[in-house]
Each structure stands twice: as structure tokens, then as C-alpha cells.
Design a protein around this motif. Structure first.
Motif, PDB file in Angstrom:
ATOM      1  N   TYR A 466     -10.980  -4.138  -6.049  1.00 26.92           N
ATOM      2  CA  TYR A 466     -10.390  -2.796  -6.104  1.00 26.92           C
ATOM      3  C   TYR A 466      -8.983  -2.834  -5.536  1.00 26.92           C
ATOM      4  N   SER A 467      -8.027  -2.323  -6.297  1.00 25.05           N
ATOM      5  CA  SER A 467      -6.631  -2.346  -5.864  1.00 25.05           C
ATOM      6  C   SER A 467      -5.867  -1.247  -6.580  1.00 25.05           C
ATOM      7  N   SER A 468      -4.588  -1.130  -6.287  1.00 26.55           N
ATOM      8  CA  SER A 468      -3.766  -0.120  -6.943  1.00 26.55           C
ATOM      9  C   SER A 468      -3.637  -0.368  -8.433  1.00 26.55           C
ATOM     10  N   SER A 469      -3.870  -1.604  -8.867  1.00 26.30           N
ATOM     11  CA  SER A 469      -3.771  -1.913 -10.301  1.00 26.30           C
ATOM     12  C   SER A 469      -5.101  -1.749 -11.036  1.00 26.30           C
ATOM     13  N   THR A 470      -6.201  -1.665 -10.316  1.00 27.10           N
ATOM     14  CA  THR A 470      -7.517  -1.509 -10.971  1.00 27.10           C
ATOM     15  C   THR A 470      -8.142  -0.139 -10.741  1.00 27.10           C
ATOM     16  N   CYS A 471      -7.513   0.693  -9.914  1.00 24.05           N
ATOM     17  CA  CYS A 471      -8.156   1.949  -9.503  1.00 24.05           C
ATOM     18  C   CYS A 471      -7.989   3.064 -10.519  1.00 24.05           C
ATOM     19  N   ASN A 472      -7.065   2.919 -11.455  1.00 23.00           N
ATOM     20  CA  ASN A 472      -6.695   4.050 -12.292  1.00 23.00           C
ATOM     21  C   ASN A 472      -6.793   3.730 -13.781  1.00 23.00           C
ATOM     22  N   THR A 473      -7.841   2.976 -14.153  1.00 22.21           N
ATOM     23  CA  THR A 473      -8.054   2.609 -15.543  1.00 22.21           C
ATOM     24  C   THR A 473      -9.541   2.413 -15.789  1.00 22.21           C
ATOM     25  N   CYS A 474      -9.969   2.603 -17.026  1.00 17.08           N
ATOM     26  CA  CYS A 474     -11.354   2.334 -17.396  1.00 17.08           C
ATOM     27  C   CYS A 474     -11.564   0.872 -17.757  1.00 17.08           C
ATOM     28  N   TYR A 475     -10.474   0.121 -17.848  1.00 13.50           N
ATOM     29  CA  TYR A 475     -10.568  -1.272 -18.278  1.00 13.50           C
ATOM     30  C   TYR A 475      -9.842  -2.168 -17.283  1.00 13.50           C
ATOM     31  N   PRO A 476     -10.310  -2.215 -16.038  1.00 13.92           N
ATOM     32  CA  PRO A 476      -9.607  -2.996 -15.016  1.00 13.92           C
ATOM     33  C   PRO A 476      -9.761  -4.492 -15.255  1.00 13.92           C
ATOM     34  N   SER A 477      -8.765  -5.215 -14.831  1.00  8.96           N
ATOM     35  CA  SER A 477      -8.813  -6.669 -14.867  1.00  8.96           C
ATOM     36  C   SER A 477      -8.208  -7.176 -13.558  1.00  8.96           C
ATOM     37  N   PRO A 478      -9.010  -7.872 -12.754  1.00  9.08           N
ATOM     38  CA  PRO A 478     -10.404  -8.243 -12.999  1.00  9.08           C
ATOM     39  C   PRO A 478     -11.347  -7.048 -12.928  1.00  9.08           C
ATOM     40  N   ALA A 479     -12.532  -7.245 -13.512  1.00  9.35           N
ATOM     41  CA  ALA A 479     -13.522  -6.168 -13.543  1.00  9.35           C
ATOM     42  C   ALA A 479     -14.028  -5.848 -12.138  1.00  9.35           C
ATOM     43  N   LEU A 480     -14.419  -4.591 -11.954  1.00  9.68           N
ATOM     44  CA  LEU A 480     -14.954  -4.143 -10.660  1.00  9.68           C
ATOM     45  C   LEU A 480     -16.481  -4.270 -10.691  1.00  9.68           C
ATOM     46  N   GLU A 481     -16.959  -5.518 -10.565  1.00 10.74           N
ATOM     47  CA  GLU A 481     -18.387  -5.782 -10.737  1.00 10.74           C
ATOM     48  C   GLU A 481     -19.244  -5.121  -9.665  1.00 10.74           C
ATOM     49  N   VAL A 482     -18.771  -5.058  -8.441  1.00  8.49           N
ATOM     50  CA  VAL A 482     -19.544  -4.404  -7.379  1.00  8.49           C
ATOM     51  C   VAL A 482     -19.665  -2.914  -7.660  1.00  8.49           C
ATOM     52  N   LEU A 483     -18.560  -2.292  -8.043  1.00  8.16           N
ATOM     53  CA  LEU A 483     -18.626  -0.876  -8.384  1.00  8.16           C
ATOM     54  C   LEU A 483     -19.548  -0.655  -9.581  1.00  8.16           C
ATOM     55  N   ASN A 484     -19.490  -1.558 -10.542  1.00 11.93           N
ATOM     56  CA  ASN A 484     -20.383  -1.432 -11.701  1.00 11.93           C
ATOM     57  C   ASN A 484     -21.846  -1.440 -11.289  1.00 11.93           C
ATOM     58  N   SER A 485     -22.165  -2.142 -10.217  1.00 11.22           N
ATOM     59  CA  SER A 485     -23.564  -2.255  -9.785  1.00 11.22           C
ATOM     60  C   SER A 485     -24.071  -1.016  -9.078  1.00 11.22           C
ATOM     61  N   ILE A 486     -23.155  -0.160  -8.602  1.00 12.35           N
ATOM     62  CA  ILE A 486     -23.587   1.009  -7.830  1.00 12.35           C
ATOM     63  C   ILE A 486     -23.222   2.325  -8.505  1.00 12.35           C
ATOM     64  N   TRP A 552     -19.229   9.853 -14.738  1.00 12.58           N
ATOM     65  CA  TRP A 552     -19.280   8.867 -15.808  1.00 12.58           C
ATOM     66  C   TRP A 552     -17.984   8.773 -16.619  1.00 12.58           C
ATOM     67  N   ASN A 553     -17.131   9.769 -16.568  1.00 17.11           N
ATOM     68  CA  ASN A 553     -15.915   9.751 -17.382  1.00 17.11           C
ATOM     69  C   ASN A 553     -14.636   9.729 -16.549  1.00 17.11           C
ATOM     70  N   PHE A 554     -14.733   9.268 -15.283  1.00 14.41           N
ATOM     71  CA  PHE A 554     -13.568   9.218 -14.405  1.00 14.41           C
ATOM     72  C   PHE A 554     -13.281   7.785 -13.963  1.00 14.41           C
ATOM     73  N   PHE A 555     -12.015   7.550 -13.571  1.00 14.77           N
ATOM     74  CA  PHE A 555     -11.590   6.245 -13.086  1.00 14.77           C
ATOM     75  C   PHE A 555     -12.275   5.916 -11.760  1.00 14.77           C
ATOM     76  N   ALA A 556     -12.119   4.649 -11.349  1.00 15.39           N
ATOM     77  CA  ALA A 556     -12.755   4.177 -10.122  1.00 15.39           C
ATOM     78  C   ALA A 556     -12.283   4.951  -8.896  1.00 15.39           C
ATOM     79  N   ARG A 557     -11.022   5.315  -8.845  1.00 14.48           N
ATOM     80  CA  ARG A 557     -10.506   5.981  -7.642  1.00 14.48           C
ATOM     81  C   ARG A 557     -11.198   7.311  -7.378  1.00 14.48           C
ATOM     82  N   PHE A 558     -11.715   7.933  -8.440  1.00 12.67           N
ATOM     83  CA  PHE A 558     -12.400   9.211  -8.266  1.00 12.67           C
ATOM     84  C   PHE A 558     -13.823   9.040  -7.734  1.00 12.67           C
ATOM     85  N   CYS A 559     -14.327   7.809  -7.741  1.00 14.97           N
ATOM     86  CA  CYS A 559     -15.672   7.539  -7.233  1.00 14.97           C
ATOM     87  C   CYS A 559     -15.675   7.134  -5.769  1.00 14.97           C
TER      88      CYS A 559
END
Length: 585
Positions: A466-486, A552-559
Motif C-alpha cells: 500500500y502506497s501513494s501509487s497504489t491507494c487510488n486505483t482499482c488496478y494497483p501494481s503491485p497488487a494489494l494481496e493482503v487487502l484482497n484477503s480481507i 465494493w466500488n471504491f479505491f483502497a484508500r477508502f477502505c
């Protein structure tokens, strides 16, 4: 080739009616083990269950009452092992008592690990007759003047007795095979509503609870007097009359002292079993009282409508986000030290459509399920599209249903008669008695506290990517696998999903991140208080109520745990629902 393999499938106990009429349903406590692709499976499993005959051609019961089955039962599997209360758990339909009148009954199981698809497990599991048991309500030891045992009863003899949960009846007391007349409702003694009679050599009972037959450690003996008919004992003494008559308390005496029922104290502590879900007004499941102070996340109780309730201890934490947290908003400042003085029991999941339907069937003043079915139509999907007002009404009606003190009132002195009801739930004003033991929405502080579960980072699990480059997209790279699990968020698909499928946070709460936003009690304010604060409940007024958790329809930062938002209390959104908690000692 089969993808799944069962091993060690064991029927632990069957609780059901053994009378011919079998008007009241029963429960089967079933434990099994399952491998997926040769490895013991761990995670949320999707099951379907049916009771069938030896050939499999006759269907006696299915978990959703339909044939073919259309509704899955979600059961957590740990290292291949799982346990389920058939006829009770996860919204299943009760098992008709008539099932247990069949000589051979088999349990058929289908399983899906969420990846390989649904498959019928083989072979079907036979339920042995020794597992059958009675259901009754109140525990007593039965005795008589002459001490005749049930096995020695003459034809047409009958008995009445209250039976206790977890009391057992030895084999020798129902070995008689001669025909006996079953006690009729008209002959029932008015003071003993839960009755036992002898019919075709079998003990019969009416009531609720658990009474074992053919158990190895019986807790009671059953004795009856021969040739005693209910019609021969038209009068009775209850406990109060017994005292005035100089007779022992805890006993029932009939005219002429022909039949005597004496209360017994079990010498063996039985294993606690969940109370059967009533078909009419449900009774709240008993709270589990730990011998020591429970740890956070402990299972406090299993509510018959809203499921598992988890223990959240009082405590102190830092609310809000630090200035360097990626994706944070200005409304998460300033960080402040927040002390919460109340212990809580909080729902493990969000309110589901099934929970709404269950309460509506008991409390018809609740509005119809408001869920927008285009965004999650399953009965185990979270309710959404409900207003804040409807969440408050749901909480008060659930408190009424389970005999707790309501939390929401139209006055700040919580005067009886001023509770929020179906007639005033959109009008207000609204006040909350946070010390009442009824159901309520969490405050923002309580929500962030139990969501963080002691974790100070963005989520309740550490997400290294999780970072400033992955927090605001539905298609982060690298993937947020831990967030995906919860969490269910925009990277894991739309729309909402059944609750409880993702990993829990450290305090055993699920879906606190993503799936649907959750209404909170507080009026929304764009700024926080500062310093040391105790039991902060938000500003005194406002135009929006707070929401937490993302969807379900929001970016990671909103979670994130600290993320805040607000909506008008009459708002209906396809991604906004709620969960409830209770203040407990």
C-alpha cells in the motif's frame, strides 16, 4: 475425477422429535473433514445439505427447503475440519420431526471451495438411530409413590414430567415394546406443559432443549407409577401451593399424591448446545460466560437473528490518521487520544438480507428490505440502500425481539413511551442511551477502534504494497494481496458479496473493510476534537450521519480504518449498509 474428498465424517448428535406426529423441527450437529485437491481445506466453504433415504431417491429435507437446492450454507473450515448445526445455522430451514420416523436416514453433502465449483461428496453419511434424542424444556427428576420404572409400565399407562436440557434417560427406561396410549393435549396437566408419554415403547416429549437417549452418562432416572392416567389426576399443586400445603418446593403433587415430580440437580455438567431456533417468537441465545476476562474477539453469543457477536473490550487508542498515511483526508485530523469506557458485543458481519427478512417476519412494523437487488441479491449479501433512520428502527425492533432495553428515544431522558418506533423513526429527534443493553449503531470512535483491532496502520492487517501509487486505483501494481484477503473493493469485483467470505480482522470481525459502507451514530463533522477525549459521540447536530469502511466500488484508500464520509440520514446508496453492537458489562 473428484476434486474433493471427505474423511472422518461423524454425526455427533441428532436432536429431534421422535413422536409420530413430529410437529416440531429438530437440529443435527454435524462435524466433518474435507480435502480439496488432496490437501486439508482451510477457509470459507460453501455447502449444501440434504437428508435422504438409503437409495438417495427420496428427499426428506434440504437446507433451503427446495429441490434442487439453490442456496449455499457458508461454513468456516479449519485445516479440513468443520462443524455445522443443520436445521439451525446460517438461515437454514428447520428439520421436520417426521424425518426421524424413518428407519434409515442419510446425510448428503455438496461442497464448493469457491474455486473448483460445487460437487456432491460421496458416500452419503448414514445417521444411526442411537443418535436420536428428545427435545424438552425444563429439567426435573421424576419419582412416584411406588417407584415403578418406565420399563415396567403396563399397557395404557401414561406419565407426565418436565424434562431438562441436557438430561439423559437410560436405555432401561424405554425398553418396553408393548403398545401404550400417547398423552393427548386435552389430558395434559395445566401445570406441566412439556410432557412425556409412552407410545410403542418410545418416550415422547414436547418442548425445547436437549434430552439424550442412549447416552453413556445419564443425568437423571425416570420413574413412573403403573396404571396412572392423566384423567385420574385432574387437580394439581404448583410450587406455591406445595409450600402452603407443607410439601417440598420444586415438586408437583397431584390429587392423592398419585404422581410426584421432584426437581433434580444434575451431577454432571453437560456440553452446552445452542437452543433451537423457535418457529414463532425467538428466544435470545444464552450469553457465554467465560471463567476469566475474555480476550478481544471472543464469541460472546450467537444471536438467533444477527449471528455471532464478538467481545470488544473498553480501551484507549489514537483516532484519526497520521499526516504521512497515503490516501488520508483532512477530515481525519487532528489525531486524538480516545478512551472508550464501555465493553461491546459487536456483530461479526454486516446485516444481511436474510437477517432483515428474519426480523421482519417477527416484527412486521419493520419496512421491507430496501436492498437494490441489482447490486447484491443473495440472502447472505449485506443489506444496502437503507437509510440511517431504517438502521435505527431495525436496532430498536431487534432489541424488542430479543428482550433487551431499547437504545433510541425521542428524548434525552429516555422516558418509556418515547422510544423510536415505526410511527416516528423518520421524524426524530434522536437520542441514544449508550448504557442500555440493546442493539445500536457504533459511534465513529467505537467503529474505528474495533476495526483497527490494535493495529495503527491503514488497515487491520499490514499491507506492504500500500502506497501513494497504489491507494487510488482499482488496478494497483503491485497488487494489494493482503487487502484482497480481507476486503471486497474495486479490485476484487462488483457488486457486493456475501458477508463473512474474507479473512477476519484480529478481533474476529469481518467485512469491516470494503463490501458496503457502514452507517455510524455520529453526526458527521469535518474536524475532530483534540487532546484526551472519553466516549466521544460526535457533534450535537448536523446534516449528515457518518459512514465508515469503504465498499465494493471504491479505491483502497477508502477502505482504510481512519477513512470517514457522511451522508444525509435519508440517503439510499447501493453501497451503504450497517452492522450493530450492544453495550455489555
Amino acid at each position: 475425477m473428484s476434486k474433493y474428498k471427505t474423511a472422518g465424517m461423524v454425526v455427533l448428535l441428532i436432536i429431534g422429535w421422535v413422536t409420530v406426529s413430529a410437529a416440531v423441527p429438530g437440529i443435527i450437529n454435524y462435524q466433518g473433514k474435507i480435502n480439496s485437491e488432496g490437501t486439508p481445506y482451510s477457509g470459507m466453504g460453501y455447502f449444501r445439505f440434504a437428508l435422504v433415504d438409503a437409495t438417495g431417491a427420496t428427499i426428506y429435507w434440504t437446507n433451503d427447503g427446495s429441490n434442487p437446492i439453490t442456496t449455499n450454507v457458508q461454513v468456516e473450515v479449519n485445516n479440513g475440519l468443520y462443524s455445522v448445526m443443520l436445521g439451525y445455522s446460517d438461515g437454514m430451514v428447520p428439520i421436520p420431526g417426521s424425518v426421524f420416523t424413518n428407519e434409515d436416514v442419510y446425510l448428503r453433502i455438496w461442497f464448493d471451495d469457491g474455486i473448483n465449483g460445487m460437487e456432491q461428496l460421496v458416500p452419503d453419511q448414514r445417521l444411526g438411530s442411537s443418535g436420536y434424542a428428545l427435545i424438552a424444556e425444563t429439567a426435573f427428576d421424576a419419582d412416584t409413590v411406588d417407584g415403578v420404572h418406565a420399563a415396567d409400565l403396563e399397557e395404557s399407562s401414561e406419565i407426565t414430567a418436565g424434562i431438562s436440557a441436557h438430561a439423559a434417560i437410560p436405555d432401561s427406561h424405554h425398553a418396553k415394546t408393548t403398545s401404550f396410549t400417547e398423552l393427548t393435549d386435552s389430558a395434559m396437566d395445566a401445570q406441566i406443559p412439556d410432557d412425556i408419554s409412552i407410545s410403542n415403547g418410545t418416550l415422547h416429549a414436547m418442548g425445547t432443549g436437549n434430552v439424550g437417549i442412549k447416552t453413556s452418562n445419564p443425568l437423571m432416572d425416570l420413574h413412573v407409577a403403573g396404571n396412572i392416567m392423566a384423567t385420574d389426576v385432574p387437580e394439581y399443586y404448583d410450587n406455591y401451593q406445595a409450600v402452603s400445603a407443607g410439601l417440598p418446593t420444586g415438586a408437583f403433587y397431584h390429587t392423592g399424591d398419585l404422581l410426584k415430580i421432584v426437581h433434580a440437580t444434575p451431577t454432571i455438567t453437560p456440553t452446552n448446545l445452542p437452543t433451537e431456533t423457535p418457529t414463532a417468537t425467538p428466544t435470545m441465545m444464552p450469553t457465554i460466560t467465560p471463567t476469566e476476562t475474555p480476550s478481544a474477539g471472543y464469541l460472546v453469543s450467537t444471536d438467533p437473528i444477527v449471528g455471532n457477536m464478538r467481545y470488544i473490550p473498553s480501551g484507549t487508542f489514537t483516532q484519526g490518521s497520521p499526516s504521512d498515511e497515503p490516501g488520508r483526508g483532512p477530515n481525519e485530523s487532528p489525531q486524538f487520544t480516545h478512551t472508550l469506557s464501555r465493553n461491546l458485543a459487536v456483530m461479526e458481519t454486516e446485516i444481511t438480507r436474510q437477517m432483515w427478512a428474519d426480523l421482519l417476519s417477527m416484527q412486521p412494523s419493520l419496512p421491507s428490505d430496501p436492498t437494490d437487488l441489482n447490486y447484491g441479491s443473495g440472502m447472505n449479501n449485506p443489506v444496502q440502500n437503507n437509510t440511517w433512520y431504517e438502521a435505527v428502527l431495525f436496532a430498536n425492533l431487534l432489541s424488542i425481539q430479543n428482550s433487551y432495553t431499547q437504545c433510541y428515544y425521542t428524548t434525552d431522558v429516555f422516558t418509556p413511551g418515547t422510544e423510536i418506533t415505526a410511527s416516528n423513526y423518520t421524524a426524530g429527534p434522536f437520542y441514544c442511551d449508550f448504557d442500555a443493553d440493546g442493539y445500536r449503531l457504533a459511534t465513529e470512535g467505537e467503529w474505528e477502534y474495533f476495526t483497527r483491532a490494535g493495529i495503527t496502520g491503514p488497515f487491520s492487517s499490514i499491507e506492504p504494497n500500500y502506497s501513494s501509487s497504489t491507494c487510488n486505483t482499482c488496478y494497483p501494481s503491485p497488487a494489494l494481496e493482503v487487502l484482497n484477503s480481507i476486503a471486497w473493493w474495486c479490485a476484487t469485483g462488483a457488486p457486493s458479496n456475501a458477508v463473512g467470505l474474507k479473512d477476519a480482522n484480529p478481533w474476529n470481525l469481518k467485512d469491516v473493510h470494503g463490501n458496503v459502507w457502514e452507517w455510524c451514530w455520529d453526526w458527521y463533522d469535518a474536524t475532530y476534537p483534540s487532546g484526551l477525549v472519553t466516549d466521544y459521540t460526535g457533534p450535537a447536530s448536523g446534516s449528515s450521519r457518518a459512514g465508515r469502511g469503504g465498499s465494493w466500488n471504491f479505491f483502497a484508500r477508502f477502505c482504510r480504518s481512519a477513512q470517514r464520509d457522511g451522508n444525509g440520514p435519508s440517503s439510499r446508496l447501493r453501497n451503504l449498509g450497517f452492522r450493530l453492537g450492544r453495550t455489555i458489562p
